[in-house]
Design a protein around this motif. Structure first.
Motif, PDB file in Angstrom:
ATOM      1  N   CYS A 282      18.657 -39.014   3.912  1.00  0.00           N
ATOM      2  CA  CYS A 282      17.328 -37.367   4.652  1.00  0.00           C
ATOM      3  C   CYS A 282      15.890 -38.078   4.428  1.00  0.00           C
ATOM      4  CB  CYS A 282      17.187 -36.249   3.624  1.00  0.00           C
ATOM      5  SG  CYS A 282      18.158 -35.031   4.133  1.00  0.00           S
ATOM      6  N   GLY A 283      15.382 -38.697   5.317  1.00  0.00           N
ATOM      7  CA  GLY A 283      14.327 -39.582   5.399  1.00  0.00           C
ATOM      8  C   GLY A 283      13.135 -38.811   5.343  1.00  0.00           C
ATOM      9  N   ALA A 284      12.998 -37.321   5.180  1.00  0.00           N
ATOM     10  CA  ALA A 284      11.687 -36.779   5.193  1.00  0.00           C
ATOM     11  C   ALA A 284      12.514 -35.338   4.439  1.00  0.00           C
ATOM     12  CB  ALA A 284      11.676 -36.266   6.448  1.00  0.00           C
TER      13      ALA A 284
ATOM     14  N   SER B  35      11.921 -30.622   9.230  1.00  0.00           N
ATOM     15  CA  SER B  35      11.648 -30.543   7.513  1.00  0.00           C
ATOM     16  C   SER B  35       9.706 -30.068   7.984  1.00  0.00           C
ATOM     17  CB  SER B  35      11.539 -31.188   6.381  1.00  0.00           C
ATOM     18  OG  SER B  35      11.043 -32.563   6.541  1.00  0.00           O
ATOM     19  N   LEU B  36       9.497 -30.481   9.015  1.00  0.00           N
ATOM     20  CA  LEU B  36       7.882 -29.594   8.661  1.00  0.00           C
ATOM     21  C   LEU B  36       8.036 -28.278   9.593  1.00  0.00           C
ATOM     22  CD1 LEU B  36       6.132 -32.999   9.663  1.00  0.00           C
ATOM     23  CD2 LEU B  36       5.214 -32.005   7.849  1.00  0.00           C
TER      24      LEU B  36
ATOM     25  N   LEU C 178      15.137 -31.432  -6.547  1.00  0.00           N
ATOM     26  CA  LEU C 178      16.072 -30.703  -6.096  1.00  0.00           C
ATOM     27  C   LEU C 178      16.472 -31.109  -4.621  1.00  0.00           C
ATOM     28  CD1 LEU C 178      14.901 -26.917  -7.038  1.00  0.00           C
ATOM     29  CD2 LEU C 178      17.176 -28.729  -8.178  1.00  0.00           C
ATOM     30  N   VAL C 179      15.190 -31.160  -3.058  1.00  0.00           N
ATOM     31  CA  VAL C 179      15.922 -31.445  -1.705  1.00  0.00           C
ATOM     32  C   VAL C 179      16.113 -32.971  -1.629  1.00  0.00           C
ATOM     33  CG1 VAL C 179      14.868 -28.811  -1.266  1.00  0.00           C
ATOM     34  CG2 VAL C 179      14.134 -31.238  -1.297  1.00  0.00           C
ATOM     35  N   ILE C 180      15.902 -34.028  -2.894  1.00  0.00           N
ATOM     36  CA  ILE C 180      16.023 -34.968  -2.154  1.00  0.00           C
ATOM     37  C   ILE C 180      17.307 -35.264  -1.636  1.00  0.00           C
ATOM     38  CG2 ILE C 180      16.168 -37.867  -2.998  1.00  0.00           C
ATOM     39  CD1 ILE C 180      13.233 -36.922  -3.860  1.00  0.00           C
ATOM     40  N   SER C 181      17.721 -36.272  -0.702  1.00  0.00           N
ATOM     41  CA  SER C 181      19.102 -36.342  -0.239  1.00  0.00           C
ATOM     42  C   SER C 181      19.238 -38.183   0.463  1.00  0.00           C
ATOM     43  CB  SER C 181      19.614 -35.193   1.040  1.00  0.00           C
ATOM     44  OG  SER C 181      20.802 -36.002   1.515  1.00  0.00           O
TER      45      SER C 181
ATOM     46  N   ALA D  69      10.241 -26.569  -0.459  1.00  0.00           N
ATOM     47  CA  ALA D  69      10.542 -27.784   0.331  1.00  0.00           C
ATOM     48  C   ALA D  69      11.766 -28.532   1.310  1.00  0.00           C
ATOM     49  CB  ALA D  69      11.246 -29.127  -1.010  1.00  0.00           C
ATOM     50  N   VAL D  70      11.638 -28.953   2.294  1.00  0.00           N
ATOM     51  CA  VAL D  70      12.725 -28.602   2.808  1.00  0.00           C
ATOM     52  C   VAL D  70      13.042 -30.397   2.832  1.00  0.00           C
ATOM     53  CG1 VAL D  70      13.813 -28.045   5.151  1.00  0.00           C
ATOM     54  CG2 VAL D  70      12.047 -26.532   3.652  1.00  0.00           C
ATOM     55  N   SER D  71      14.673 -31.120   3.131  1.00  0.00           N
ATOM     56  CA  SER D  71      14.641 -32.209   3.409  1.00  0.00           C
ATOM     57  C   SER D  71      15.721 -32.440   5.372  1.00  0.00           C
ATOM     58  CB  SER D  71      15.522 -32.718   2.371  1.00  0.00           C
ATOM     59  OG  SER D  71      16.658 -32.150   2.164  1.00  0.00           O
ATOM     60  N   SER D  72      15.238 -32.976   5.363  1.00  0.00           N
ATOM     61  CA  SER D  72      15.732 -33.532   7.272  1.00  0.00           C
ATOM     62  C   SER D  72      15.592 -34.602   7.185  1.00  0.00           C
ATOM     63  CB  SER D  72      15.615 -32.316   8.099  1.00  0.00           C
ATOM     64  OG  SER D  72      13.802 -33.091   8.415  1.00  0.00           O
ATOM     65  N   PRO D  73      16.545 -35.534   8.084  1.00  0.00           N
ATOM     66  CA  PRO D  73      17.092 -36.807   8.295  1.00  0.00           C
ATOM     67  C   PRO D  73      15.599 -37.300   9.345  1.00  0.00           C
ATOM     68  CG  PRO D  73      19.074 -35.444   9.011  1.00  0.00           C
ATOM     69  CD  PRO D  73      18.003 -34.294   8.679  1.00  0.00           C
TER      70      PRO D  73
END
Lengths: 155, 83
Positions: free
Chosen positions: A33-35, A113-114, A27-30, A104-108
């Motif tokens: 985003c690298g993470a 995200s952590l 769901l969060v993959i983009s 789950a969290v995505s960010s560049p």
């Protein structure tokens, strides 16, 4: 359909079926985003020497969803680069070793995200109206999160 | 007339999950609790450990004056344990 911006989204679900790590991470993959950072809360088989048979969760569902949305809003204020956030929480019976919650969290980049995942689970435990009952062999116990300010665990 | 929702231990003590109660339009949160305990005396044992959610906002038991509308949803919130 214009994908070029990948509008940030919150995916919030309370459900009684088994949770899926694959589903929540996807769901969060983009592409921006690298993470992707994940937290999975699982059911332990023991508490203070007693054997835990399973957990049972109940929720004030409408308010729980609203409170989780507030958490997502706060995450985006604190970490503006966060892209997508997914929070899935299981309700009803959760057997030992199965997941009760997946965040789950995505960010560049990975730092945001952590940190955001940690903030989500800590704040969820302090503010979202969901209750857990631990079922032992011959008794049960309603648990109280230490983060909950109206539980008086010291008394 | 408001809807009162009971969860977790409070639902076990009250013996039900929801009901309609008639209460004054203006009432402090502690007075509201006392009205509910009149109907379900077994709830008295958890008085030190609950808060309300009034229209989905947390409210401590105390002097806070609530202005209630017919059909408002009030929930008894024992200590939470999500996650």
């Amino acid at each position: 359909m214009d994908d070029s911006e990948d509008v940030p989204k919150d995916f919030i679900k309370l459900k009684s079926e088994k949770l899926s790590v694959d589903e929540v991470s996807e769901l969060v993959i983009s592409p921006y985003c690298g993470a992707v950072s994940l937290f999975i809360g699982t059911t332990r088989n023991n508490f203070e020497g007693k054997k835990v048979i399973h957990l049972e969760y109940e929720a004030y569902t409408s308010m729980a969803e609203t409170e989780i949305k507030k958490i997502c809003r706060d995450v985006r204020q604190k970490w503006p680069s966060v892209q997508h956030i997914a929070v899935h929480h299981r309700l009803g019976v959760v057997p030992v070793t199965e997941a009760s919650v997946i965040i789950a969290v995505s960010s560049p980049h990975r730092a945001e995200s952590l940190e955001a995942v940690m903030y989500c689970i800590n704040t969820l435990k302090a503010s979202v109206p969901i209750w857990k009952k631990e079922i032992y062999e011959d008794e049960y116990s309603w648990k109280e999160n230490k983060e909950c300010f109206w539980a008086n665990s010291e008394k | 007339q408001v809807s009162v929702l009971y969860f977790a231990r409070s639902a076990e003590l009250a013996g039900l999950r929801c009901e309609t109660l008639s209460v004054p339009r203006q009432i402090t949160s502690l007075q509201l609790w006392e009205e509910i305990v009149k109907v379900h005396p077994r709830l008295a044992v958890i008085q030190d450990q609950v808060v309300f959610a009034v229209r989905q906002e947390y409210v401590l038991l105390g002097d806070q004056l609530l202005v209630l509308q017919p059909g408002d949803e009030i929930a008894i919130i024992p200590p939470i344990s999500g996650g």
